[in-house]
Design a protein around this motif. Structure first.
Motif, short mmCIF file in Angstrom:
data_model
loop_
_atom_site.label_atom_id
_atom_site.label_comp_id
_atom_site.label_asym_id
_atom_site.label_seq_id
_atom_site.Cartn_x
_atom_site.Cartn_y
_atom_site.Cartn_z
N ARG A 140 0.82 -1.22 0.00
CA ARG A 140 0.00 0.00 0.00
C ARG A 140 0.85 1.27 0.00
O ARG A 140 0.34 2.35 -0.30
CB ARG A 140 -0.92 -0.01 1.22
N ARG A 145 -1.83 6.73 -3.73
CA ARG A 145 -3.28 6.74 -3.81
C ARG A 145 -3.93 7.27 -2.53
O ARG A 145 -4.98 7.95 -2.59
CB ARG A 145 -3.80 5.33 -4.12
N ARG A 146 -3.33 6.98 -1.37
CA ARG A 146 -3.94 7.40 -0.11
C ARG A 146 -4.01 8.92 0.01
O ARG A 146 -4.81 9.45 0.78
CB ARG A 146 -3.19 6.80 1.07
N ASP A 149 -7.21 9.76 -2.77
CA ASP A 149 -8.54 9.15 -2.68
C ASP A 149 -8.94 9.10 -1.21
O ASP A 149 -8.48 8.23 -0.46
CB ASP A 149 -8.48 7.75 -3.28
N TYR A 152 -10.33 5.77 0.09
CA TYR A 152 -9.27 4.76 0.22
C TYR A 152 -8.42 5.04 1.45
O TYR A 152 -8.05 4.11 2.19
CB TYR A 152 -8.42 4.78 -1.04
N LYS A 154 -9.31 6.41 4.22
CA LYS A 154 -10.06 5.98 5.40
C LYS A 154 -10.06 4.47 5.53
O LYS A 154 -9.91 3.92 6.62
CB LYS A 154 -11.50 6.51 5.32
N ALA A 155 -10.21 3.77 4.39
CA ALA A 155 -10.32 2.31 4.42
C ALA A 155 -9.04 1.64 4.89
O ALA A 155 -9.08 0.64 5.61
CB ALA A 155 -10.71 1.80 3.03
N ILE A 156 -7.89 2.19 4.50
CA ILE A 156 -6.62 1.54 4.83
C ILE A 156 -5.96 2.08 6.09
O ILE A 156 -5.02 1.48 6.60
CB ILE A 156 -5.61 1.64 3.67
N ARG A 173 -9.01 11.21 6.37
CA ARG A 173 -9.45 12.14 5.32
C ARG A 173 -8.83 13.52 5.53
O ARG A 173 -8.43 14.19 4.58
CB ARG A 173 -10.98 12.27 5.34
N TYR A 177 -5.62 13.78 3.10
CA TYR A 177 -6.19 14.19 1.82
C TYR A 177 -6.47 15.68 1.79
O TYR A 177 -7.38 16.17 2.46
CB TYR A 177 -7.48 13.42 1.53
#
Length: 276
Positions: A140, A145-146, A149, A152, A154-156, A173, A177
């Motif tokens: 990852r 990407r983190r 997105d 994404y 938040k998910a990881i 977030r 981001y």
């Protein structure tokens, strides 16, 4: 009040932020993690003692600094940082590096022993020769990407960063981001390339500066054993283990800011609490 600058140094335009200090002394130069702009470190900067001047910058190709024309390594980047410090009018400085930036901070301490006064290493290791993260975590980290997105990120966040992100993944977030601080993907991959083949392991006994090593007890990216290796091999190192994860410098800034400040301000550089 923080001042934002565009500084031309060694052929590169570098975005820089300077938070003035209220007392004389060397500034604290912050070396950020991979893919992260200087804005990411603001929660920590806000918690640093106001007597200490703080300098943050975007590595070429990240945030507001344009992509360089040719790749770089840590030694070349250390030259750029030293030249940047010159342009800002400083003779000596303290260096703090987090994660990838910890490698740059170690390089600065080794390359400029008379200019780098004290060293702070946060959530970092010794480069290619270290105890690695799990493959699922490393995979990852291979793309930015983190930062691009928010869903994404938040998910990881729990599995990637550990610590408080396990309990409050929504914070990813806000922490990671921000569209306006994104640089091109090429900058991220140049940072990855800079670390290929690099290790501080043979040089650690030669780094004589007082060093504060900060490590989270739940860091999936940099396992805690790497901080213990740093403490064992650096001649003048103190280790403080905090109850958080890889992004503890941000999510536990209210705890770590004063610890770093005491270490930098104290006459002997050894007034930080000791935990192992």
């Amino acid at each position: 009040m923080t001042t934002f600058l565009r500084v031309r140094v060694l052929g590169h335009e570098v975005r820089v932020a300077v938070r003035p200090g209220t007392a004389p002394g060397p500034p604290l130069v912050l070396c950020n993690g991979i893919g992260a702009s200087l804005d990411l470190l603001q929660p920590f900067v806000d918690e640093v003692d106001p007597r200490i001047e703080v300098v943050t910058f975007d590595v070429p190709g990240v945030g507001g600094s344009p992509v360089p024309k040719v790749p770089y390594n840590f030694a070349l980047l250390a030259c750029l940082v030293a030249a940047l410090v010159d342009r800002l009018g400083y003779d000596r400085f303290d260096a703090l590096g987090i994660s990838w930036g910890g490698g740059l901070a170690q390089q600065l301490a080794f390359q400029y022993p008379r200019r780098c006064r004290r060293l702070v290493l946060v959530s970092t290791g010794t480069g290619m020769l270290m105890v690695p993260a799990r493959l699922s975590v490393l995979r990852r980290m291979l793309t930015p990407r983190r930062y691009r997105d928010p869903a994404y990120a938040k998910a990881i966040a729990p599995a990637l960063y550990g610590g408080q992100m396990r309990r409050r993944p929504d914070e990813a977030r806000h922490v990671l981001y921000e569209q306006e601080r994104l640089g091109p993907s090429a900058g991220y991959f140049l940072q990855l390339l800079a670390g290929v083949g690099w290790s501080s392991l043979p040089a650690l006994p030669l780094i004589r500066q007082p060093t504060l090593v900060l490590a989270g007890n739940d860091d999936p990216v940099i396992p805690l054993v790497n901080a213990r290796i740093l403490r064992a091999l650096l001649p003048h190192a103190t280790l403080h283990v905090f109850d958080d994860g890889h992004l503890g410098l941000l999510t536990s800034a209210d705890e770590l800011g004063p610890i770093v400040s005491r270490f930098l301000i104290s006459p002997d550089g050894e007034n930080a609490p000791r935990r192992s």
